[in-house]
Design a protein around this motif. Structure first.
Motif, PDB file in Angstrom:
ATOM      1  N   ALA A   1      49.155  80.949  40.299  1.00  0.00           N
ATOM      2  CA  ALA A   1      47.944  80.497  39.596  1.00  0.00           C
ATOM      3  C   ALA A   1      48.283  79.471  38.526  1.00  0.00           C
ATOM      4  O   ALA A   1      47.565  78.471  38.362  1.00  0.00           O
ATOM      5  CB  ALA A   1      47.228  81.694  38.982  1.00  0.00           C
ATOM      6  N   LEU A   2      49.376  79.683  37.796  1.00  0.00           N
ATOM      7  CA  LEU A   2      49.735  78.752  36.726  1.00  0.00           C
ATOM      8  C   LEU A   2      50.065  77.371  37.280  1.00  0.00           C
ATOM      9  O   LEU A   2      49.823  76.358  36.615  1.00  0.00           O
ATOM     10  CB  LEU A   2      50.924  79.288  35.933  1.00  0.00           C
ATOM     11  CG  LEU A   2      50.690  80.559  35.115  1.00  0.00           C
ATOM     12  CD1 LEU A   2      51.921  80.876  34.279  1.00  0.00           C
ATOM     13  CD2 LEU A   2      49.470  80.420  34.230  1.00  0.00           C
ATOM     14  N   GLY A   3      50.622  77.309  38.474  1.00  0.00           N
ATOM     15  CA  GLY A   3      50.945  76.020  39.059  1.00  0.00           C
ATOM     16  C   GLY A   3      49.726  75.133  39.248  1.00  0.00           C
ATOM     17  O   GLY A   3      49.818  73.899  39.165  1.00  0.00           O
ATOM     18  N   TRP A   4      48.567  75.758  39.491  1.00  0.00           N
ATOM     19  CA  TRP A   4      47.340  74.997  39.716  1.00  0.00           C
ATOM     20  C   TRP A   4      46.609  74.654  38.427  1.00  0.00           C
ATOM     21  O   TRP A   4      45.709  73.791  38.431  1.00  0.00           O
ATOM     22  CB  TRP A   4      46.399  75.778  40.630  1.00  0.00           C
ATOM     23  CG  TRP A   4      46.876  75.846  42.047  1.00  0.00           C
ATOM     24  CD1 TRP A   4      47.563  76.863  42.642  1.00  0.00           C
ATOM     25  CD2 TRP A   4      46.707  74.840  43.054  1.00  0.00           C
ATOM     26  NE1 TRP A   4      47.834  76.563  43.954  1.00  0.00           N
ATOM     27  CE2 TRP A   4      47.321  75.325  44.234  1.00  0.00           C
ATOM     28  CE3 TRP A   4      46.106  73.590  43.073  1.00  0.00           C
ATOM     29  CZ2 TRP A   4      47.334  74.589  45.416  1.00  0.00           C
ATOM     30  CZ3 TRP A   4      46.123  72.848  44.247  1.00  0.00           C
ATOM     31  CH2 TRP A   4      46.733  73.341  45.400  1.00  0.00           C
ATOM     32  N   MET A   5      46.933  75.306  37.317  1.00  0.00           N
ATOM     33  CA  MET A   5      46.138  75.131  36.090  1.00  0.00           C
ATOM     34  C   MET A   5      46.119  73.687  35.588  1.00  0.00           C
ATOM     35  O   MET A   5      45.033  73.145  35.300  1.00  0.00           O
ATOM     36  CB  MET A   5      46.658  76.075  35.006  1.00  0.00           C
ATOM     37  CG  MET A   5      45.838  76.003  33.727  1.00  0.00           C
ATOM     38  SD  MET A   5      46.464  77.069  32.397  1.00  0.00           S
ATOM     39  CE  MET A   5      45.876  78.664  32.936  1.00  0.00           C
ATOM     40  N   PRO A   6      47.268  72.985  35.455  1.00  0.00           N
ATOM     41  CA  PRO A   6      47.202  71.599  34.967  1.00  0.00           C
ATOM     42  C   PRO A   6      46.440  70.675  35.923  1.00  0.00           C
ATOM     43  O   PRO A   6      45.721  69.778  35.470  1.00  0.00           O
ATOM     44  CB  PRO A   6      48.678  71.196  34.852  1.00  0.00           C
ATOM     45  CG  PRO A   6      49.433  72.473  34.818  1.00  0.00           C
ATOM     46  CD  PRO A   6      48.667  73.426  35.655  1.00  0.00           C
TER      47      PRO A   6
END
Length: 801
Positions: free
Chosen positions: A155-160
């Motif tokens: 999920a964090l990979g998609w945040m930016p």
């Protein structure tokens, strides 16, 4: 003839992406090229077993929905953390699963860096500034802590990227721009939704906040965001619908209390760690982790993230952008501080109010996760601030003096620490003994003091850089030099944070299981692991990780064909958790007899009086494996049964606190029905076939009417047939599956279909078809607007404005 602005921008983007790849490869040299894997936290105990099962199933040609090696069975596809509905996770089947699991994590770190670079460019950063921001995000202490914490990195990979897409939507002004940016947002949001981790809700929250704060035309932008979000959610429906439909049976049903949800709140002391690396010691080495002396989080470690280090260059550049930029930059800076407050969790009243306002937070845990949102904003702001800090036309005299003063203060504190290292270490050691915690105080202090010197050196770099940028001869080295040194220090911190093991060691069968007969697909012998406190806490992290592997920590045995009970599931059922808790009242032999547990991994001193034969080669750190030779069959016909008891009554009978006889042939069934407890027949074993985990075939010979029972978990999604005719599948002994059969020989088949999986896949397919249709219509409209007509050649360039 020079490049066009478009060509120059594309070339800068290519160089930026190549630079991010180089930084990532440098930060994870040992993982990518040294044959090593992450060795602690969820990686050994959950990620590797889960990815191995996914890869094995895909190689056999079917999408796994049920994991019959974990607990009494686990709803594999219903938990999106397992990656069944996330196409990037399928790549683990193309390579060695251990390597594939690592590559999947690093891919999402790279995705975060790319998103950070694009987000910064959209905020107005230069190519070098955007590269600095994206690389700093990718190598920050928080992000490099995430590979060992399970699927959160997906999920964090998609945040930016989602922040970049949301800003594009906010900056749109014309109708076709809303459509184009909305479709881009839909595609990115679909990836975020499909990645599966519940913390991905924070991605949507950040996107909404960016549109709200940065939109040029707020109402149209919010309407476009809502429409794009709905389409993206539809495109990711295969990952959303199954967990929603199985939520009532999960441990998250009804939400968590504030205390449970607030576990691993970021302690205020860790704010210092934002610019002082390892201020509380090493987060992944308990023997060197001072945080455990100050933080009491219900038995959990002092921090969910091994490090929250960002570095003074990023913080200063972000503050410069937010403080001097105004507008959207200032608003994003304030937004980042709000998420920083949320990360403090129960240490402030803000988190409680936030939970009351946003109900979805009540099914999430670990408030420290909100730091990631602040970090995404800081890295993008830092990219803009990088350009302003190194602008030779701007003087930063006060900032330079403040940074120089901070450098001297940090250096002085570190020197004082070295001077009193002996007495201070002794005091810390005594404090650890008083709390019954193992601690290598001198090693922990070494991390702290070295981190202080590093922080001082970095502060000095920040102080000197503005002066260097204004130097007539050396100024051209200021921008690449500042970025290179700041990123090099972050990469060095990444190296020190990692705790790794050779994949070849992890690939070998755990030592205590090596002498056991090789499991078969039809039997799946179950292993109960009771090995607490298996190694002293002062043992170095790599050695402890190796011991945990050799002792089949948590789900370690599942990779070698054994079923592991109780096992660790991120999203298990509340019903199984209740059973596991109740079983603690009974002796181990009774639990093993009732659940067909063949092997017990336990301390040798406890096993001595159990009368079970030894099956391991010898003790390992005092632990052995013994075999339970007489137990309930995995599948059998029960002739004694009773309906109408509550789960509490059944558990009290199954697991009484005192000694009592075990009736292995009797079952209690949920729901109304008849009572038949006078039969004298012993349970008749059934033969088992398992073509795939989702399809179980029992061949039963019943002496009289009874129930065919399988000692695997009953959940919604299972159905049954008897001799080809549909039959009710009942719940026995709280968690088990049972089907009524008449006397005689019968073929009982059980089938599992994940609730909502097929409907979700159909909705996702429909969503992608809508997306492609809208994208094609947008492309056609653009060509038409440029003067193209059917039968003519498409224009190569737009007419000049």
């Amino acid at each position: 003839m020079g490049d066009s602005p478009l060509g120059a921008g594309r070339r800068a983007l290519r160089f930026g992406l190549l630079g991010l790849l180089a930084v990532l490869a440098l930060a994870y040299l040992r993982v990518l090229f040294g044959g090593e894997t992450f060795a602690v936290r969820d990686h050994l105990t959950w990620t590797l077993p889960s990815r191995a099962f996914l890869a094995e199933s895909l190689r056999q040609g079917h999408l796994p929905e049920w994991w019959d090696h974990l607990r009494l069975g686990d709803r594999f596809a219903a938990d999106p953390n397992n990656g069944v509905t996330y196409p990037p996770a399928w790549a683990v089947a193309l390579v060695d699963p251990l390597l594939g699991a690592d590559l999947l994590l690093l891919l999402h770190l790279f995705l975060a860096g790319v998103g950070g670079l694009l987000f910064a460019r959209r905020l107005g950063a230069s190519p070098l500034g955007a590269f600095f921001g994206g690389a700093a995000l990718m190598t920050s202490g928080y992000m490099t802590s995430m590979p060992v914490n399970g699927s959160i990195l997906m999920a964090l990979g998609w945040m930016p990227l989602l922040a970049w897409a949301a800003l594009g939507l906010a900056q749109a002004e014309e109708r076709h721009a809303y459509v184009r940016q909305g479709l881009i947002f839909s595609a990115v949001f679909a990836g975020s939704v499909a990645s599966g981790n519940p913390a991905g809700v924070n991605n949507a929250l950040l996107a909404g906040a960016i549109v709200l704060l940065g939109a040029r035309r707020r109402l149209p932008a919010l309407a476009a965001l809502a429409a794009a979000g709905l389409l993206g959610a539809l495109m990711g429906a295969a990952s959303v619908l199954p967990p929603l439909l199985t939520l009532p049976d999960s441990a998250r049903a009804g939400g968590f209390s504030l205390a449970a949800s607030g576990a691993w709140s970021m302690h205020p002391l860790r704010l210092i760690e934002l610019f002082w690396p390892d201020f509380l010691g090493h987060g992944l080495r308990p023997e060197c982790n001072l945080a455990n002396l100050w933080v009491d989080s219900g038995g959990l470690e002092g921090s969910w993230a091994a490090s929250v280090y960002v570095g003074l260059p990023v913080l200063v550049c972000a503050a410069v952008a937010a403080g001097s930029g105004g507008g959207i930059l200032r608003r994003l800076g304030l937004l980042s501080l709000f998420f920083l407050l949320l990360a403090l969790g129960t240490h402030t009243p803000v988190y409680g109010a936030y939970r009351a306002l946003f109900r979805f937070e009540q099914v999430l845990r670990y408030p420290e996760k909100h730091l990631a949102t602040a970090l995404v904003l800081w890295s993008a702001l830092a990219a803009v601030g990088f350009d302003r800090l190194l602008d030779p036309a701007v003087r930063w005299r006060r900032l330079s003096l403040a940074s120089a003063g901070l450098a001297m203060l940090l250096a002085a504190l570190a020197c004082v620490g070295y001077a009193v290292r002996g007495p201070l270490g002794e005091a810390l050691f005594r404090a650890a003994l008083a709390q019954d915690r193992g601690l290598d105080a001198q090693a922990a202090l070494a991390y702290v003091l070295e981190g202080g010197l590093v922080a001082a050196a970095v502060a000095l770099l920040v102080a000197l850089t503005p002066w260097l940028a204004q130097h007539p001869r050396l100024g051209r080295f200021a921008r690449p030099g500042f970025a290179g040194l700041a990123l090099a220090q972050l990469v060095a911190h990444d190296w020190s944070t990692q705790v790794l093991l050779a994949r070849e060691l992890v690939r070998k069968t755990p030592a205590l299981l090596a002498r056991l007969p090789a499991p078969t697909r039809q039997e799946i012998p179950r292993l109960l692991r009771r090995a607490e406190g298996s190694t002293p806490i002062t043992v170095p992290g790599e050695v402890r990780a190796l011991y945990l592997h050799q002792l089949a920590k948590d789900n370690g045995a599942t990779r070698f064909g054994f079923g592991q009970v109780p096992g660790y599931a991120i999203a298990g059922t509340k019903r199984f958790d209740t059973l596991a808790a109740a079983s603690g009242r009974a002796n181990l032999e009774r639990v093993m007899d009732l659940l067909d547990i063949r092997y017990l991994l336990i301390e040798g001193a406890q096993a001595a009086g159990m009368g079970m034969p030894l099956r391991s080669l010898g003790p390992l750190t005092g632990h052995v494996v013994v075999e339970n030779e007489v137990r309930r069959p995995r599948a059998f016909v029960a002739y004694r049964y009773q309906h109408g008891l509550s789960d509490e009554q059944v558990l009290a009978r199954l697991f009484p606190s005192g000694p009592s006889a075990v009736d292995l042939g009797a079952i209690a069934l949920s729901g109304p029905g008849e009572r038949h407890t006078s039969a004298t027949e012993a349970p008749t074993p059934c033969d088992i076939e398992r073509p795939v985990p989702e399809h179980v075939i029992l061949h039963c010979q019943a002496a009289r009417p009874g129930y065919a029972v399988l000692l695997d978990e009953w959940t919604r999604g299972w159905s049954a047939t008897v001799d080809g005719a549909a039959a009710p599948l009942e719940r026995a002994d709280v968690v088990l599956r049972a089907v009524a059969i008449p006397a005689g020989a019968h073929r009982v088949e059980m089938f599992y279909r994940t609730p909502g999986l097929r409907l979700g896949a159909a909705l996702a397919l429909g969503g992608w078809l809508i997306f492609l249709g809208l994208w094609a219509a947008l492309a056609g409209f653009k060509l038409f607007a440029l003067g193209w007509r059917p039968g003519s050649r498409p224009p190569m360039h737009a007419p000049p404005s």
